[in-house]
Design a protein around this motif. Structure first.
Motif, PDB file in Angstrom:
ATOM      1  N   ILE A 188       0.541  10.328  28.116  1.00  0.00           N
ATOM      2  CA  ILE A 188      -0.869  10.038  27.098  1.00  0.00           C
ATOM      3  C   ILE A 188       0.056  10.099  26.210  1.00  0.00           C
ATOM      4  O   ILE A 188      -0.913   9.987  24.449  1.00  0.00           O
ATOM      5  CB  ILE A 188      -1.984  10.853  27.420  1.00  0.00           C
ATOM      6  N   LEU A 189       0.452  11.497  25.629  1.00  0.00           N
ATOM      7  CA  LEU A 189       1.085  12.603  24.836  1.00  0.00           C
ATOM      8  C   LEU A 189       2.049  11.767  24.454  1.00  0.00           C
ATOM      9  O   LEU A 189       1.913  11.108  22.828  1.00  0.00           O
ATOM     10  CB  LEU A 189       1.663  13.156  25.403  1.00  0.00           C
ATOM     11  N   VAL A 190       3.283  11.021  24.887  1.00  0.00           N
ATOM     12  CA  VAL A 190       3.795   9.760  24.290  1.00  0.00           C
ATOM     13  C   VAL A 190       3.161   9.113  23.631  1.00  0.00           C
ATOM     14  O   VAL A 190       3.631   8.334  22.764  1.00  0.00           O
ATOM     15  CB  VAL A 190       4.874   9.163  25.185  1.00  0.00           C
ATOM     16  N   GLY A 191       2.045   8.195  24.535  1.00  0.00           N
ATOM     17  CA  GLY A 191       1.514   6.688  23.872  1.00  0.00           C
ATOM     18  C   GLY A 191       0.995   6.775  22.536  1.00  0.00           C
ATOM     19  O   GLY A 191       1.074   5.730  21.819  1.00  0.00           O
ATOM     20  N   ALA A 212       1.808   6.110  15.447  1.00  0.00           N
ATOM     21  CA  ALA A 212       3.123   6.012  14.493  1.00  0.00           C
ATOM     22  C   ALA A 212       3.409   4.827  13.564  1.00  0.00           C
ATOM     23  O   ALA A 212       4.030   5.040  12.572  1.00  0.00           O
ATOM     24  CB  ALA A 212       4.598   6.610  15.328  1.00  0.00           C
ATOM     25  N   VAL A 213       3.210   3.934  14.902  1.00  0.00           N
ATOM     26  CA  VAL A 213       2.866   2.745  14.577  1.00  0.00           C
ATOM     27  C   VAL A 213       2.290   1.967  13.474  1.00  0.00           C
ATOM     28  O   VAL A 213       2.378   1.501  12.566  1.00  0.00           O
ATOM     29  CB  VAL A 213       3.549   1.515  15.979  1.00  0.00           C
ATOM     30  N   PHE A 214       1.280   2.637  13.808  1.00  0.00           N
ATOM     31  CA  PHE A 214      -0.154   2.601  12.817  1.00  0.00           C
ATOM     32  C   PHE A 214       0.067   3.339  11.525  1.00  0.00           C
ATOM     33  O   PHE A 214       0.371   2.485  10.632  1.00  0.00           O
ATOM     34  CB  PHE A 214      -1.721   3.226  12.916  1.00  0.00           C
ATOM     35  N   PHE A 231      15.607   9.201  21.935  1.00  0.00           N
ATOM     36  CA  PHE A 231      14.611  10.130  21.587  1.00  0.00           C
ATOM     37  C   PHE A 231      14.788  10.525  22.585  1.00  0.00           C
ATOM     38  O   PHE A 231      13.491  11.331  22.943  1.00  0.00           O
ATOM     39  CB  PHE A 231      13.838   9.595  20.375  1.00  0.00           C
ATOM     40  N   LEU A 232      13.836   9.668  23.853  1.00  0.00           N
ATOM     41  CA  LEU A 232      13.036  10.147  25.234  1.00  0.00           C
ATOM     42  C   LEU A 232      13.297  10.024  26.388  1.00  0.00           C
ATOM     43  O   LEU A 232      13.099  10.045  27.353  1.00  0.00           O
ATOM     44  CB  LEU A 232      11.715   8.558  24.631  1.00  0.00           C
ATOM     45  N   ARG A 233      14.780  10.023  26.005  1.00  0.00           N
ATOM     46  CA  ARG A 233      15.465  10.184  28.276  1.00  0.00           C
ATOM     47  C   ARG A 233      15.483  11.035  28.489  1.00  0.00           C
ATOM     48  O   ARG A 233      14.949  11.520  29.643  1.00  0.00           O
ATOM     49  CB  ARG A 233      16.767   9.497  27.421  1.00  0.00           C
ATOM     50  N   ASP A 234      15.770  12.944  27.746  1.00  0.00           N
ATOM     51  CA  ASP A 234      15.220  13.939  27.970  1.00  0.00           C
ATOM     52  C   ASP A 234      13.852  13.717  27.974  1.00  0.00           C
ATOM     53  O   ASP A 234      12.739  14.919  26.797  1.00  0.00           O
ATOM     54  CB  ASP A 234      15.629  14.825  27.252  1.00  0.00           C
ATOM     55  N   ALA A 262       8.116  11.331  20.213  1.00  0.00           N
ATOM     56  CA  ALA A 262       7.196   9.474  20.164  1.00  0.00           C
ATOM     57  C   ALA A 262       7.300   8.957  18.626  1.00  0.00           C
ATOM     58  O   ALA A 262       7.513   7.870  18.736  1.00  0.00           O
ATOM     59  CB  ALA A 262       6.401  10.158  20.698  1.00  0.00           C
ATOM     60  N   LEU A 263       6.510  10.683  17.730  1.00  0.00           N
ATOM     61  CA  LEU A 263       6.945   9.889  16.234  1.00  0.00           C
ATOM     62  C   LEU A 263       7.884   8.972  15.562  1.00  0.00           C
ATOM     63  O   LEU A 263       7.881   7.925  14.936  1.00  0.00           O
ATOM     64  CB  LEU A 263       6.655  10.498  15.687  1.00  0.00           C
TER      65      LEU A 263
END
Length: 382
Positions: A182-185, A191-193, A270-273, A285-286
């Motif tokens: 939820i947080l990352v998504g 960020a995409v927007f 950025f997200l492996r850890d 995530a941003l």
């Protein structure tokens, strides 16, 4: 003699009174704050001209960056017989229309004023209802539902959807829990927007800067229309390839392998850890959302840029154009949000991948329709 003197005096005073009550000549100046020659005119010539004719001329300045004024400029120029090669600064006074400083305005403005005063000429500035001509009708073709449809199709095209599927797969492989997804998504979608909205605003700024060069902007619109036709033909080719093989191999409009690899590296870096604090995970995530959007724009920009050009056909509708841009980008992330919601409900990434492959032909047909529609509308508004 006294009678003749009284009679002459009466006519002189009458003429003087008539001159004082005569309506002032209208002098309309069209300028843009981003135009170097406009700023030079306003600094060097405009104050002295207004001071010299302050009693006999009514001066009106139209800022072409303000809503509606560019449409007034185009319709006024059309009323004077100018439809091609429009540029600014420009001025309308009496029966005279001048373009350029110091070439025409600096040389002929005073003579045009004197002529308008001597002949009682009226300035034909097309404001109000008479200015709402063909550009308004052309812009109305860009309907609310067309923007929604374009954004949705762009959001589910093979480039964007493949990235979404990989992102879900990545989160699954690294065993992100429900809270973390939820947080990352959410951060990724935001960020995409923002990234795509900023890209669109950048296109808008570029187009506004070109407004003073009518041939350049027309050439840019023609180039964009040509690219839409090319992408339409390529989409037709991709559909035929999929129809025959049921595979995406050999398709032309898709992310190159090098860009796919770069996207995978950005997500991994950025997200492996995942064992980070909530703040660091959100920032990561941003960063992923912005980075992936910039790389992915090579593919999704095929729809995005022509749409920006289309909704920016006339800067008189700037507020509406920006609102349509926001709407388009909201629709663009709808598939992304939907995939995350389904992932939270327990759907696996393999199911998304199967869905993408199963409906790839329909997606290509939708892209064909979007590109053809953009081409027709852009061509019709040239």
């Amino acid at each position: 003699m006294k009678k003749w003197f009284a009679l002459i005096s009466f006519f002189l005073f009458s003429a003087a009174g008539f001159a004082q009550n005569a309506p002032k000549v209208e002098f309309a100046l069209f300028v843009s704050p981003s135009c170097v020659h406009c700023n030079k005119l306003k600094r060097e010539y405009w104050p002295q001209l207004k001071e010299k004719y302050k009693d006999s001329v009514h001066f009106t300045e139209y800022d072409l960056s303000a809503d509606g004024n560019h449409l007034i400029f185009m319709e006024t120029a059309k009323a004077y017989g100018f439809t091609e090669g429009l540029g600014y600064p420009a001025a309308a006074v009496g029966k005279t229309f001048l373009m350029g400083y110091p070439s025409e305005i600096g040389t002929y403005a005073e003579a045009a004023i004197e002529r308008a005063l001597a002949l009682g000429e009226k300035t034909d500035v097309r404001t109000g209802a008479c200015a709402a001509g063909e550009p308004e009708k052309a812009f109305q073709k860009i309907t609310f539902w067309a923007i929604i449809g374009g954004g949705l199709v762009d959001g589910i095209n093979p480039c964007a959807f493949a990235v979404i599927v990989f992102f879900i797969s990545f989160l699954t492989v690294y065993k992100y829990n429900r809270r973390e997804i939820i947080l990352v998504g959410s951060a990724y979608c935001a960020a995409v927007f923002c990234a795509y909205l900023l890209l669109g605003l950048g296109v808008f700024k570029f187009l506004y800067a070109l407004r003073g060069f009518s041939y350049v902007i027309k050439g840019f619109y023609m180039l964009t229309a040509g690219l839409c036709l090319l992408f339409f033909l390529l989409s037709v080719y991709d559909f035929l390839v999929y129809y025959k093989t049921k595979k995406s191999d050999g398709m032309l409009l898709q992310l190159p392998l090098s860009l796919k690899t770069r996207i995978h590296k950005i997500m991994g870096f950025f997200l492996r850890d995942k064992n980070k604090s909530a703040l660091r995970l959100t920032l990561a995530a941003l960063a992923v959302g912005f980075g992936v959007s910039l790389v992915e724009a090579v593919c999704t920009g095929q729809v995005y840029v022509p749409t920006c050009v289309l909704i920016m056909q006339d800067p008189a509708f700037r507020v509406r154009a920006v609102s349509y841009l926001v709407l388009y980008n909201l629709m663009f992330i709808v598939p992304l949000v939907a995939v995350f919601v389904l992932a939270l409900l327990g759907y696996e990434s393999q199911g998304f991948n199967t869905f993408l492959k199963k409906h790839l032909g329909i997606t290509k047909l939708l892209l064909c329709a979007v590109f053809l529609g953009l081409f027709v509308l852009l061509l019709g508004n040239l």
